[in-house]
Design an enzyme around this catalytic site. Structure first.
Site, PDB file in Angstrom:
ATOM      1  N   GLY A  13       0.705  -1.144  -0.428  1.00 44.82           N
ATOM      2  CA  GLY A  13       0.184   0.019  -0.304  1.00 44.82           C
ATOM      3  C   GLY A  13       1.067   0.912  -0.037  1.00 44.82           C
ATOM      4  O   GLY A  13       1.853   1.245   0.365  1.00 44.82           O
ATOM      5  N   CYS A  14       0.330   2.150  -0.595  1.00 44.22           N
ATOM      6  CA  CYS A  14       1.165   3.310  -0.677  1.00 44.22           C
ATOM      7  C   CYS A  14       0.612   4.864  -0.728  1.00 44.22           C
ATOM      8  O   CYS A  14      -0.795   5.140  -0.234  1.00 44.22           O
ATOM      9  CB  CYS A  14       1.982   3.545  -1.878  1.00 44.22           C
ATOM     10  SG  CYS A  14       2.457   1.988  -2.078  1.00 44.22           S
ATOM     11  N   ALA A  15       1.359   5.929  -0.485  1.00 45.61           N
ATOM     12  CA  ALA A  15       0.993   6.830  -0.677  1.00 45.61           C
ATOM     13  C   ALA A  15       1.857   7.910  -1.598  1.00 45.61           C
ATOM     14  O   ALA A  15       3.044   7.613  -2.059  1.00 45.61           O
ATOM     15  CB  ALA A  15       1.161   7.987   0.553  1.00 45.61           C
TER      16      ALA A  15
END
Lengths: 364, 501
Positions: A13-15
């Site tokens: 998951g990421c930003a």
């Protein structure tokens, strides 16, 4: 010993975050680092990185290779290989700042190179393809060496750590770019080395991506038919190759590329005009193996602009905003506010709807 | 008196208390198992010719009948199975080649059953097909290597001919002759309703079915039965049958008893003659000859129709497919060793060819390694039994699947494997008028539509579970598969990881 990223596939998951000045005004890396702070919880300290465009004006005609080396041995082997293929006009260590959150740094070096003219002529390739093959060769065949940035007048900086620490480690406050993109990573497994961090780049394309695509192996097995090798087994890597293939080799426009990787549903295509229908049906027939499914929000950086795109169901958040000549894009509005508290025209692009920003003519 | 070495294989058990002597069983059994003794007013049963097709069981209004394996078997032997011994008895009696039908029933591994499908958990969402679009449309045919722009900058959207499938399942070749008129009618109507294709098989196309041409693949086999210009032009695609999974290396065989007036006219052969296709195409002794036939058929039809080349899965299938992919063909259909047939020599059916799962995986990999996967589409057949098999085949690399046996089962086939006798009690593999009419094509068509609709729903559910909303993103997506109980070699050939990896 646990496996390194590339030997296994690690979902994350990421930003993501980006800022671009349409007039080509230069910005240091400070703002983009700050944008990642409110999204700290979207990362888990196992990967962060940045890409800056316009950072090497004095060497803008040369490919800037950023390379990780595991040790002096891999460096020697790689430099030996490069020596015959390219002219190196300058090489140096990338300056870093000791930062508590960043450990186990490999050797990080930068080479400004041009293809060796006689070798280029003999290869019957254009210089982009020539450099691309060198990059893939090194990353596939030279153990312990990894080219993580290879474009002209741009650079990628990445590491295992939180993005704000990574930015400080690479002293991005000392670089000036007209466009920055950033990535914070939440891998579900320990990547084991720095190559797995993002952005991922090939030539002057860089991609930051949040999501886990379900079409990965279909995309990978298709794109590998065209000389690409997915050594990292990450979504971002395969999306970068797809972008390179469609834009540079197949000569699609950005808008057209969006219609391939986030293709409209057939039910939507039915509602279009006959001319649009024909083209969209053509893409879905010819490039069906490049349709990317599952959640993604990506920002594709390239010389003179960027493109943001969500998957066709919009399964990941992405916000855009404007302030003056700047366009700001991030996973969360908070990140945009961290860069420009008074940002305007906040918008949430629909799934599959590309946001394309280009610099004004002659601004870079 | 001649000794009958064979005891009946099955035993028919009639429950006297339930039987109302309606004599439906007597009328229904074309194999003559039941007769009615007027004088004794009783039903006499002789199981000698019983094939366990279950027709009598299914129709008996009081459920008074049961067919079971005859437990009066031979003395058990770990080496000499009862079947082996029975076959020797038969051959010693007849001096003939043993004939069988439908697919290889022997205990070889079924790789589909050793492959498991992925689903999303946490890191990416599954997609709900009841609430989100879920696409199962595919196009079969050659794809251009690169996009071309016209002078005004617009895209030249012209494409080689494509088959458009709303669901990636097609009905496999089953010739008129081996199966009945009503089977063909059911298949044709169902293909039209489902937005897919059925296949004429090698026996020509009955004139009544030209109206379904847009949903028909017409086949050209080594016997060239019923092949003429109008026939080639009638279909949406032309399939060259090089081989069949049930009997690689030999041609088709339709017994003369099945060649009545209609079949004779459609096949363009005399009534009552055996229709025996040559083992090879006598104009194709090598790959360059195949290319000539492909181009000839294209010439004959103005390059408007994709050409399918159907081959049986044999040892060297990857190299063969690679040759076909460069022959000008648009689509390759691979038929695994479990594929069905209306008649095949038992030894060939049971011992020749390889599993479709391994053949498909090898072919898809070979074509990708050579960078020619976009030259052709791949259809996998030879025992696709369920929607899960379809999902697994597509994830291994198929563009679509052929189903033959599954379609016949939907029409009532009970897999008694006696098609070659021409006395199919279910009205499927027969040309006897009173048997043929037992299959109502309206009912048959509806049952086929139901089956494929059900599979399509299941395909969408499984795709959604994987977070995939277009079947194209599943094609060749081998990470979505894991093996269980397979050796490393098998995993390597399938190109998948073991469960837990």
């Amino acid at each position: 010993m646990s496996k390194l990223e590339g030997q296994i596939r690690i979902p994350s998951g990421c930003a993501i975050s980006a800022v671009i000045s349409k007039t080509g005004e230069k910005m240091t890396g400070e703002k983009i680092i700050e944008s990642m702070i409110p999204m700290h919880e979207r990362s888990n300290g196992l990967g962060g990185g940045f890409a800056g465009y316009g950072i090497y004006p004095e060497y803008k005609d040369f490919f800037a290779l950023h390379i990780f080396f595991r040790d002096a041995l891999s460096r020697r082997e790689c430099e030996e290989y490069l020596k015959d293929k390219v002219e190196i006009v300058k090489q140096e260590s990338i300056h870093v700042r000791k930062t508590p959150g960043i450990k186990d740094a490999p050797l990080i070096r930068r080479y400004f190179v041009a293809p060796m003219p006689c070798a280029l002529a003999a290869s019957q390739l254009d210089e982009n393809e020539y450099i691309m093959r060198i990059v893939i060769q090194i990353n596939t065949d030279i153990a312990g060496a990894y080219v993580f940035s290879s474009g002209k007048n741009m650079g990628i900086f990445k590491a295992v750590g939180y993005p704000e620490d990574v930015g400080r480690f690479y002293r991005l406050d000392e670089y000036e770019a007209y466009c920055w993109t950033a990535h914070g990573r939440y891998p579900t497994n320990t990547p084991g080395w720095w190559g797995g961090a993002h952005p991922f780049g090939l030539l002057d394309y860089s991609i930051v991506h949040n999501g886990e695509i379900s079409s990965y192996d279909a995309n990978r097995r298709f794109i590998e038919m065209f000389g690409y090798r997915c050594t990292l087994q990450t979504d971002t890597e395969v999306i970068t190759y797809i972008a390179d293939f469609l834009l540079r080799k197949q000569k699609l426009t950005l808008q057209e590329m969006a219609s391939v990787i986030a293709a409209p549903f057939w039910s939507e295509i039915e509602r279009k005009t006959d001319a649009e229908k024909e083209v969209l049906a053509y893409f879905r027939t010819v490039y069906s193996s490049l349709l990317v499914t599952g959640p993604f929000s990506i920002i594709l950086g390239f010389t003179g602009g960027l493109m943001a795109l969500n998957d066709r169901l919009k399964l990941r958040s992405m916000v855009t905003a404007e302030k003056g000549d700047k366009v700001l894009i991030a996973s969360e509005e908070a990140a945009i506010r961290a860069m420009e508290p008074d940002a305007e025209n906040i918008a949430y692009p629909a799934g599959g709807e590309p946001v394309i920003v280009r610099l004004k003519e002659g601004a870079y | 008196m001649k000794i009958n070495y064979l005891s009946p294989e099955f035993e028919v058990v009639r429950n006297e208390d339930r039987c109302i002597k309606c004599l439906l069983c007597v009328k229904q059994c074309a194999n003559g198992v039941y007769t009615y003794d007027e004088t004794k007013q009783t039903i006499v049963i002789d199981e000698t010719n019983c094939v366990n097709c279950q027709r009598c069981v299914a129709l008996c209004p009081t459920r008074a009948l049961k067919v079971r394996k005859n437990d009066c078997g031979l003395r058990e032997n770990g080496n000499w199975s009862e079947n082996t011994i029975r076959e020797i008895f038969k051959q010693a009696g007849s001096g003939g080649i043993l004939l069988s039908s439908m697919g290889n029933p022997e205990k070889y591994p079924v790789y589909w059953d050793k492959i498991l499908i992925n689903a999303s958990q946490v890191t990416n969402p599954s997609i709900d097909p009841l609430r989100e679009p879920m696409e199962t449309r595919v196009f079969l045919g050659k794809k251009p290597p690169s996009m071309v722009r016209k002078e005004d900058g617009s895209i030249d959207c012209s494409l080689p001919p494509q088959l458009k499938l709303d669901v990636p399942v097609m009905f496999a070749a089953m010739s008129y002759g081996s199966v009945s008129y009503n089977v063909h009618k059911s298949l044709a109507k169902a293909a039209q309703a489902l937005g897919t294709y059925y296949n004429s098989g090698e026996g020509g196309l009955h004139e009544d079915f030209y109206c379904y041409g847009e949903n028909t693949v017409v086949q050209v086999a080594s016997g060239r039965f019923g092949v003429h210009k109008n026939y080639l032009e009638a279909g949406a695609a032309i399939e060259i049958k090089m081989g069949q999974g049930a009997k690689p290396g030999i041609g088709g065989h339709l017994p003369g008893v099945k060649v009545g007036p209609d079949v004779s006219r459609t096949r363009m052969i005399p009534e009552g003659t055996d229709a025996i296709s040559p083992a090879p195409h006598h104009d194709i002794y090598s790959i360059e000859d195949l290319r000539q036939l492909v181009i000839s058929l294209k010439e004959a039809t103005g390059y408007q129709k994709p050409i399918i080349v159907k081959v049986a899965a044999v040892h060297n299938i990857a190299a063969i497919a690679s040759g076909i992919a460069r022959s000008g063909a648009d689509i390759i259909a691979i038929d695994g060793f479990r594929g069905g047939t209306g008649a095949a020599p038992t030894r060939i059916r049971d011992n020749v060819g390889i599993p479709i799962e391994l053949a498909l995986a090898s072919v898809d990999r070979q074509l990708r390694d050579e960078g020619i996967r976009t030259n052709v589409s791949l259809i996998a057949g030879g025992s696709i039994r369920s929607s899960a098999d379809v999902i697994k085949a597509i994830a291994l690399g198929a563009d679509a699947c052929y189903i033959g046996t599954a379609a016949l089962i939907a029409l009532g086939c009970h897999l008694c494997r006696s098609c070659q006798k021409g006395k199919c009690n279910w009205g499927i593999a027969t040309q006897v008028p009173e048997l043929v009419e037992r299959l109502d094509p309206e009912v048959g068509y509806q049952r086929l539509v139901n089956l494929i609709t059900a599979w399509k729903r299941e395909i969408k559910e499984m795709m959604g579970g994987m977070g995939i909303n277009s079947i194209e993103a599943l094609r060749g997506n081998r990470l979505m598969l894991r093996g269980v109980g397979l050796t490393q070699k098998e995993l390597d050939i399938l190109g998948i990881k073991h469960a837990g990896e």
